[in-house]
Enzyme design. Sequence first.
Site, PDB file in Angstrom:
ATOM      1  N   SER A  16     160.359  28.972  55.076  1.00 23.30           N
ATOM      2  CA  SER A  16     161.380  29.697  55.031  1.00 23.30           C
ATOM      3  C   SER A  16     160.806  29.741  52.975  1.00 23.30           C
ATOM      4  O   SER A  16     159.998  29.233  52.788  1.00 23.30           O
ATOM      5  CB  SER A  16     162.511  28.085  54.714  1.00 23.30           C
ATOM      6  OG  SER A  16     162.157  27.702  53.751  1.00 23.30           O
ATOM      7  N   GLY A  17     161.931  30.509  51.808  1.00 29.51           N
ATOM      8  CA  GLY A  17     161.520  30.318  50.753  1.00 29.51           C
ATOM      9  C   GLY A  17     160.632  31.154  50.398  1.00 29.51           C
ATOM     10  O   GLY A  17     160.573  32.231  50.917  1.00 29.51           O
ATOM     11  N   ILE A  18     159.941  30.570  49.438  1.00 25.91           N
ATOM     12  CA  ILE A  18     158.391  30.995  49.213  1.00 25.91           C
ATOM     13  C   ILE A  18     157.165  31.144  50.204  1.00 25.91           C
ATOM     14  O   ILE A  18     156.762  32.778  49.901  1.00 25.91           O
ATOM     15  CB  ILE A  18     158.168  31.077  47.507  1.00 25.91           C
ATOM     16  CG1 ILE A  18     159.161  30.482  46.667  1.00 25.91           C
ATOM     17  CG2 ILE A  18     156.472  31.237  47.426  1.00 25.91           C
ATOM     18  CD1 ILE A  18     158.669  29.037  45.169  1.00 25.91           C
ATOM     19  N   ASP A  37     154.808  25.019  59.119  1.00 25.99           N
ATOM     20  CA  ASP A  37     155.015  24.773  58.639  1.00 25.99           C
ATOM     21  C   ASP A  37     155.448  23.522  60.272  1.00 25.99           C
ATOM     22  O   ASP A  37     155.442  23.705  61.454  1.00 25.99           O
ATOM     23  CB  ASP A  37     156.807  25.455  58.507  1.00 25.99           C
ATOM     24  CG  ASP A  37     157.398  24.999  57.708  1.00 25.99           C
ATOM     25  OD1 ASP A  37     157.405  25.933  56.511  1.00 25.99           O
ATOM     26  OD2 ASP A  37     158.411  24.141  57.965  1.00 25.99           O
ATOM     27  N   ASP A  63     151.795  19.060  59.677  1.00 30.09           N
ATOM     28  CA  ASP A  63     152.682  18.322  59.056  1.00 30.09           C
ATOM     29  C   ASP A  63     151.578  18.217  57.542  1.00 30.09           C
ATOM     30  O   ASP A  63     150.631  17.760  58.501  1.00 30.09           O
ATOM     31  CB  ASP A  63     153.308  17.147  59.148  1.00 30.09           C
ATOM     32  CG  ASP A  63     153.181  16.115  58.110  1.00 30.09           C
ATOM     33  OD1 ASP A  63     153.322  16.082  57.032  1.00 30.09           O
ATOM     34  OD2 ASP A  63     154.217  14.577  58.321  1.00 30.09           O
ATOM     35  N   VAL A  64     151.152  18.761  56.934  1.00 29.31           N
ATOM     36  CA  VAL A  64     150.034  18.681  55.837  1.00 29.31           C
ATOM     37  C   VAL A  64     149.948  16.951  54.984  1.00 29.31           C
ATOM     38  O   VAL A  64     148.371  17.669  54.656  1.00 29.31           O
ATOM     39  CB  VAL A  64     150.050  19.591  54.342  1.00 29.31           C
ATOM     40  CG1 VAL A  64     150.878  20.977  54.419  1.00 29.31           C
ATOM     41  CG2 VAL A  64     151.551  19.351  53.336  1.00 29.31           C
ATOM     42  N   TYR A 159     157.613  14.953  41.105  1.00 33.12           N
ATOM     43  CA  TYR A 159     157.698  16.240  41.199  1.00 33.12           C
ATOM     44  C   TYR A 159     156.312  16.773  40.110  1.00 33.12           C
ATOM     45  O   TYR A 159     154.981  17.893  39.815  1.00 33.12           O
ATOM     46  CB  TYR A 159     158.431  17.050  40.998  1.00 33.12           C
ATOM     47  CG  TYR A 159     158.521  18.507  41.598  1.00 33.12           C
ATOM     48  CD1 TYR A 159     158.510  18.902  42.983  1.00 33.12           C
ATOM     49  CD2 TYR A 159     158.481  19.571  41.065  1.00 33.12           C
ATOM     50  CE1 TYR A 159     157.934  20.231  43.135  1.00 33.12           C
ATOM     51  CE2 TYR A 159     158.853  20.391  40.574  1.00 33.12           C
ATOM     52  CZ  TYR A 159     158.027  21.226  41.610  1.00 33.12           C
ATOM     53  OH  TYR A 159     158.353  22.762  41.883  1.00 33.12           O
ATOM     54  N   LYS A 163     152.621  18.431  40.507  1.00 32.00           N
ATOM     55  CA  LYS A 163     152.501  19.901  40.148  1.00 32.00           C
ATOM     56  C   LYS A 163     151.179  19.903  38.870  1.00 32.00           C
ATOM     57  O   LYS A 163     150.293  21.123  38.679  1.00 32.00           O
ATOM     58  CB  LYS A 163     153.296  20.249  39.641  1.00 32.00           C
ATOM     59  CG  LYS A 163     154.372  20.612  41.054  1.00 32.00           C
ATOM     60  CD  LYS A 163     153.785  21.963  42.089  1.00 32.00           C
ATOM     61  CE  LYS A 163     154.931  22.325  43.160  1.00 32.00           C
ATOM     62  NZ  LYS A 163     153.970  23.063  44.197  1.00 32.00           N
ATOM     63  N   THR A 194     165.953  28.684  46.690  1.00 34.90           N
ATOM     64  CA  THR A 194     165.377  28.764  47.263  1.00 34.90           C
ATOM     65  C   THR A 194     166.190  27.336  48.731  1.00 34.90           C
ATOM     66  O   THR A 194     166.989  26.487  47.695  1.00 34.90           O
ATOM     67  CB  THR A 194     164.056  28.440  47.803  1.00 34.90           C
ATOM     68  OG1 THR A 194     163.415  26.911  47.842  1.00 34.90           O
ATOM     69  CG2 THR A 194     162.713  29.480  47.322  1.00 34.90           C
TER      70      THR A 194
END
Length: 255
Positions: A16-18, A37, A63-64, A159, A163, A194
Amino acid sequence: MPLLQNHIAVVTGAASGIGRAIAFGYAKEGAQVVLLDTNETAAEEAAQEIRRSGGQAESMVLDVTRREDCTAIAKRVAAQVGPASILVNNAGINRRNAFTGDAEAVVRDWQDIMAVNLNGTFNVTHAFLGSLRATKGRIVNIGSVQSFMHVRTPSSPAYTASKHGVLGFTRALAAELGKHGVRVNAIGPGLIETPLNASVRANDPELMKIFMDHTPLGRAGKPEDIVGPAIFLASDLSAYVTGSIVMADGGYRTV
């Protein structure tokens, strides 16, 4: 000739999303795309849509945060699809809880966000490093405006820290892997519409006003707004670009 012809591109968080938008954009430019994903159904639906439109795509569950699973997926991709030459580390989560709030929630947010956003980027990159070195590949990490600053709200310190870490990791790898012909760059999205932030957009008008007041283009971004920078950084158009971050934030950092 399509810009990514003969490339195998692996995209995390691609359901999904980006991530989904980048996977579609890469497929249109000729890449064979592997969508990774935790949402198996959504990832496969996206892959099917790419195939229906004439592109090449496979989906796999990952699952990263699970390093051993990342290693296994890298081996599976190499065996079933081929050596990856493009890696997009897009998988990420966010929770906007204040650091001074509930102590248990603060600790949980920190652990979970770091596990996905920063450790996950490390896990996947390390797992695919052999293929990327062999193909003189390209790594595109998804950073944020919060790779440079904390947005003007008293929340999401985890977050912001994660980042910042993604950008530092990008620069460190660019310095080390350049001699192997591997380029490493990042994209810094601003507020992009998103599923990740759907609840905030719907329920926090004050936060949305803060973002819009500091976005000269006057709108939130769409996932498709990130596709152009992602194609650029994965293609030979950016052959002399490494260790950089392309901002796609509507001008947020200028105000």
